[in-house]
Every structure is written in structure tokens, then in C-alpha cells.
Motif scaffolding. Structure first.
Motif, mmCIF file in Angstrom:
data_model
loop_
_atom_site.group_PDB
_atom_site.id
_atom_site.type_symbol
_atom_site.label_atom_id
_atom_site.label_comp_id
_atom_site.label_asym_id
_atom_site.label_seq_id
_atom_site.Cartn_x
_atom_site.Cartn_y
_atom_site.Cartn_z
ATOM 1 N N LYS A 43 87.487 65.269 30.504
ATOM 2 C CA LYS A 43 85.699 66.004 31.228
ATOM 3 C C LYS A 43 84.824 65.706 30.433
ATOM 4 O O LYS A 43 84.423 65.740 28.954
ATOM 5 N N CYS A 44 83.823 65.417 30.697
ATOM 6 C CA CYS A 44 82.607 65.244 30.154
ATOM 7 C C CYS A 44 81.739 65.820 29.396
ATOM 8 O O CYS A 44 81.762 67.714 30.064
ATOM 9 N N PRO A 45 81.838 66.192 27.612
ATOM 10 C CA PRO A 45 81.157 67.481 27.492
ATOM 11 C C PRO A 45 79.872 67.694 27.736
ATOM 12 O O PRO A 45 79.601 68.989 27.319
ATOM 13 N N ARG A 46 79.151 66.737 28.439
ATOM 14 C CA ARG A 46 77.639 66.915 28.861
ATOM 15 C C ARG A 46 77.393 67.809 30.023
ATOM 16 O O ARG A 46 76.824 68.666 30.153
ATOM 17 N N CYS A 47 77.919 67.055 30.913
ATOM 18 C CA CYS A 47 77.778 67.669 32.641
ATOM 19 C C CYS A 47 79.044 68.035 33.008
ATOM 20 O O CYS A 47 79.060 68.313 34.321
ATOM 21 N N GLY A 48 80.871 68.190 32.050
ATOM 22 C CA GLY A 48 81.307 68.127 32.674
ATOM 23 C C GLY A 48 82.405 67.245 34.243
ATOM 24 O O GLY A 48 82.989 67.919 34.956
ATOM 25 N N GLN A 62 83.093 56.219 28.748
ATOM 26 C CA GLN A 62 82.322 56.853 29.350
ATOM 27 C C GLN A 62 82.362 57.574 30.236
ATOM 28 O O GLN A 62 83.461 57.673 31.006
ATOM 29 N N CYS A 63 81.600 58.528 30.670
ATOM 30 C CA CYS A 63 81.371 59.662 31.483
ATOM 31 C C CYS A 63 80.608 58.928 32.714
ATOM 32 O O CYS A 63 80.219 57.683 33.285
ATOM 33 N N SER A 64 81.783 59.245 34.193
ATOM 34 C CA SER A 64 81.850 58.793 35.436
ATOM 35 C C SER A 64 80.214 58.829 35.921
ATOM 36 O O SER A 64 80.801 57.631 37.219
ATOM 37 N N LYS A 84 72.737 61.677 36.397
ATOM 38 C CA LYS A 84 72.919 60.170 35.740
ATOM 39 C C LYS A 84 73.548 61.382 34.478
ATOM 40 O O LYS A 84 72.746 62.321 33.802
ATOM 41 N N CYS A 85 74.098 60.603 33.203
ATOM 42 C CA CYS A 85 75.014 60.992 32.107
ATOM 43 C C CYS A 85 74.974 60.071 31.900
ATOM 44 O O CYS A 85 76.134 59.670 31.827
ATOM 45 N N ASP A 86 74.166 59.831 30.282
ATOM 46 C CA ASP A 86 74.910 58.485 30.066
ATOM 47 C C ASP A 86 75.225 58.534 28.691
ATOM 48 O O ASP A 86 76.112 57.840 27.298
ATOM 49 N N PHE A 87 76.818 59.990 29.048
ATOM 50 C CA PHE A 87 77.993 60.613 27.571
ATOM 51 C C PHE A 87 78.545 58.893 27.630
ATOM 52 O O PHE A 87 79.375 58.817 28.957
ATOM 53 N N GLN A 88 78.536 58.537 26.231
ATOM 54 C CA GLN A 88 79.988 57.542 25.941
ATOM 55 C C GLN A 88 80.916 57.992 24.284
ATOM 56 O O GLN A 88 79.569 58.330 23.348
HETATM 57 ZN ZN LIG Z 1 78.678 63.408 32.245
#
Ligand SMILES: [Zn+2]
Length: 92
Positions: A43-48, A62-64, A84-88
């Protein structure tokens, strides 16, 4: 680039290279270990939302919800509905 500029850049490089190489490797190892722990959760740590692997580069996740449509996982193509989430991160 003038010869003087090139010399200045080379000087700066040779001065810091020896001491920074070890630091760089240690830093990269820490970054990769952190990324591996994040990827293990799936899971993305920023948005889940789910993380997915970008196969164009080894170890790239990358975040989906990544803002670029081409990078988005099918199912998250609705740019308005999903955040929108640019986590990678890189595991390698
Ligand atoms: Zn994310």
C-alpha cells in the motif's frame, strides 16, 4: 562551457568523490531497505491505495494513483474520482 568552468567542476568532483562514495552507498542501501518495507505492505504510505510495479525500470514501484495516465493502473483511470498521488520508490 569554458575550460575554466570544466576545471572547476572536475576539481569539485575529485575533492568529494572519495569520502562521499561510502556515504552514497550507505544512503542508497537505507533508501532501498525503506522502499522494500513499504512495498511489502502493498500500500501507498501517502494515500493507502495499492502500489504497482513499473516494469520499465528494475525495482520501480508507484502508487496506483500516479498522476500520469499512462502510469495509472486500470481501474484508477478516473482522474477526478481518485486522488492524484505521485508516490514512487525504488527497491533496487
Ligand atoms: Zn498514493
Amino acid at each position: 562551457m569554458t575550460p575554466r568552468m570544466a576545471a572547476a567542476i572536475t576539481d569539485a568532483g575529485s575533492r568529494s568523490r572519495r569520502s562521499s562514495k561510502h556515504n552514497h552507498e550507505a544512503r542508497m542501501a537505507a533508501i532501498h531497505a525503506e522502499a522494500q518495507a513499504i512495498v511489502a505492505t502493498g500500500k501507498c504510505p501517502r494515500c493507502g491505495n495499492a502500489l504497482h510495479r513499473n516494469s520499465s525500470m528494475t525495482g520501480w514501484w508507484q502508487c496506483s494513483c500516479y498522476p500520469s495516465p499512462a502510469m495509472r493502473t486500470v481501474g484508477y483511470v478516473d482522474m477526478e474520482r481518485y486522488p492524484k498521488c505521485d508516490f514512487q520508490c525504488f527497491t533496487a
